[in-house]
Scaffold this motif. Structure first.
Motif, PDB file in Angstrom:
ATOM      1  N   SER A  65       0.822  -1.212   0.000  1.00  0.00           N
ATOM      2  CA  SER A  65       0.000   0.000   0.000  1.00  0.00           C
ATOM      3  C   SER A  65       0.857   1.262   0.000  1.00  0.00           C
ATOM      4  CB  SER A  65      -0.972  -0.005   1.187  1.00  0.00           C
ATOM      5  OG  SER A  65      -0.265   0.015   2.409  1.00  0.00           O
ATOM      6  N   GLN A  67       3.204   2.464   1.918  1.00  0.00           N
ATOM      7  CA  GLN A  67       3.432   3.212   3.153  1.00  0.00           C
ATOM      8  C   GLN A  67       4.940   3.281   3.407  1.00  0.00           C
ATOM      9  OE1 GLN A  67       0.717   4.697   5.085  1.00  0.00           O
ATOM     10  NE2 GLN A  67       0.116   4.298   2.965  1.00  0.00           N
ATOM     11  N   LYS A 103      -0.649   6.451   6.818  1.00  0.00           N
ATOM     12  CA  LYS A 103      -2.103   6.600   6.824  1.00  0.00           C
ATOM     13  C   LYS A 103      -2.666   5.600   7.832  1.00  0.00           C
ATOM     14  CE  LYS A 103      -2.340   8.107   2.048  1.00  0.00           C
ATOM     15  NZ  LYS A 103      -2.717   7.720   0.681  1.00  0.00           N
ATOM     16  N   GLU A 104      -3.382   6.128   8.825  1.00  0.00           N
ATOM     17  CA  GLU A 104      -3.885   5.255   9.885  1.00  0.00           C
ATOM     18  C   GLU A 104      -4.799   4.166   9.340  1.00  0.00           C
ATOM     19  OE1 GLU A 104      -5.906   5.228  14.293  1.00  0.00           O
ATOM     20  OE2 GLU A 104      -5.733   7.141  13.241  1.00  0.00           O
ATOM     21  N   ASN A 105      -5.614   4.500   8.355  1.00  0.00           N
ATOM     22  CA  ASN A 105      -6.520   3.477   7.803  1.00  0.00           C
ATOM     23  C   ASN A 105      -5.740   2.328   7.172  1.00  0.00           C
ATOM     24  OD1 ASN A 105      -5.754   5.175   5.615  1.00  0.00           O
ATOM     25  ND2 ASN A 105      -7.571   4.584   4.458  1.00  0.00           N
ATOM     26  N   GLN A 106      -4.570   2.591   6.620  1.00  0.00           N
ATOM     27  CA  GLN A 106      -3.746   1.535   6.020  1.00  0.00           C
ATOM     28  C   GLN A 106      -3.109   0.656   7.097  1.00  0.00           C
ATOM     29  OE1 GLN A 106      -3.528   0.676   2.867  1.00  0.00           O
ATOM     30  NE2 GLN A 106      -4.800   2.359   2.129  1.00  0.00           N
ATOM     31  N   LYS A 108      -4.271   0.220  10.211  1.00  0.00           N
ATOM     32  CA  LYS A 108      -5.387  -0.530  10.807  1.00  0.00           C
ATOM     33  C   LYS A 108      -5.786  -1.700   9.922  1.00  0.00           C
ATOM     34  CE  LYS A 108     -10.098   0.065  12.495  1.00  0.00           C
ATOM     35  NZ  LYS A 108     -11.195   1.027  12.742  1.00  0.00           N
ATOM     36  N   LYS A 109      -5.886  -1.452   8.627  1.00  0.00           N
ATOM     37  CA  LYS A 109      -6.277  -2.496   7.668  1.00  0.00           C
ATOM     38  C   LYS A 109      -5.237  -3.616   7.622  1.00  0.00           C
ATOM     39  CE  LYS A 109      -7.433  -3.118   2.785  1.00  0.00           C
ATOM     40  NZ  LYS A 109      -7.569  -2.448   1.487  1.00  0.00           N
ATOM     41  N   GLN A 112      -5.590  -5.734  10.721  1.00  0.00           N
ATOM     42  CA  GLN A 112      -6.845  -6.483  10.647  1.00  0.00           C
ATOM     43  C   GLN A 112      -6.758  -7.631   9.636  1.00  0.00           C
ATOM     44  OE1 GLN A 112     -10.185  -3.993   9.669  1.00  0.00           O
ATOM     45  NE2 GLN A 112     -11.672  -5.561  10.202  1.00  0.00           N
TER      46      GLN A 112
END
Length: 142
Positions: A65, A67, A103-106, A108-109, A112
């Protein structure tokens, strides 16, 4: 897919494990169990395997992704039953991810997806009744 490994008794409570890819690791028990404390305990090796498996997934997902990760560590805390045998009952994995403009959503994903889909060790332990939880922290690298 099959895998192989062997574990050879050395002496006391010390064992030499060898993976199918010819990598070796020493495991040893505490002195009060006949060991010399020269390596991790076998149950610690299980935790290290879980940490390696899950961190491998998280880093792979974060790289894909795009990052900019400069460091990723997973700290593991576990509880075991007060009986014999004393299997793990709870394990918590906390990922500490350092990077630039993460990116926090990345993050977290990635955690998960590792927990729910990719980490074979985590999924296997959960199927055996171990309660596994996950969290993450992000640190902005300079």
């Amino acid at each position: 897919m099959s895998m192989k490994a062997s574990v050879k008794w050395v002496d006391g409570a010390q064992f030499l494990g060898e993976s199918g890819t010819n990598h070796q690791v020493v495991m040893d028990g505490p002195e009060d169990h006949g060991g010399r404390d020269l390596g991790p305990r076998p149950m610690e090796m299980l935790l290290l395997g879980l940490g390696g498996c899950s961190n491998f997934d998280v880093m792979s997902i974060l790289r894909k992704s795009r990052q900019d990760v400069v460091d990723c560590r997973v700290d593991i805390e576990a509880e075991r039953a007060d009986a014999i045998p004393s299997p793990f009952t709870k394990i918590h994995l906390n990922f500490v991810v350092s990077g630039r403009k993460l990116k926090e959503n990345q993050v977290k994903k990635a955690v998960q997806l590792s927990a729910e889909k990719y980490c074979s060790a985590s999924i296997m332990l959960e199927a055996a009744g171990v309660e596994i939880t996950h969290s993450y922290e992000m640190i902005e690298a300079v």
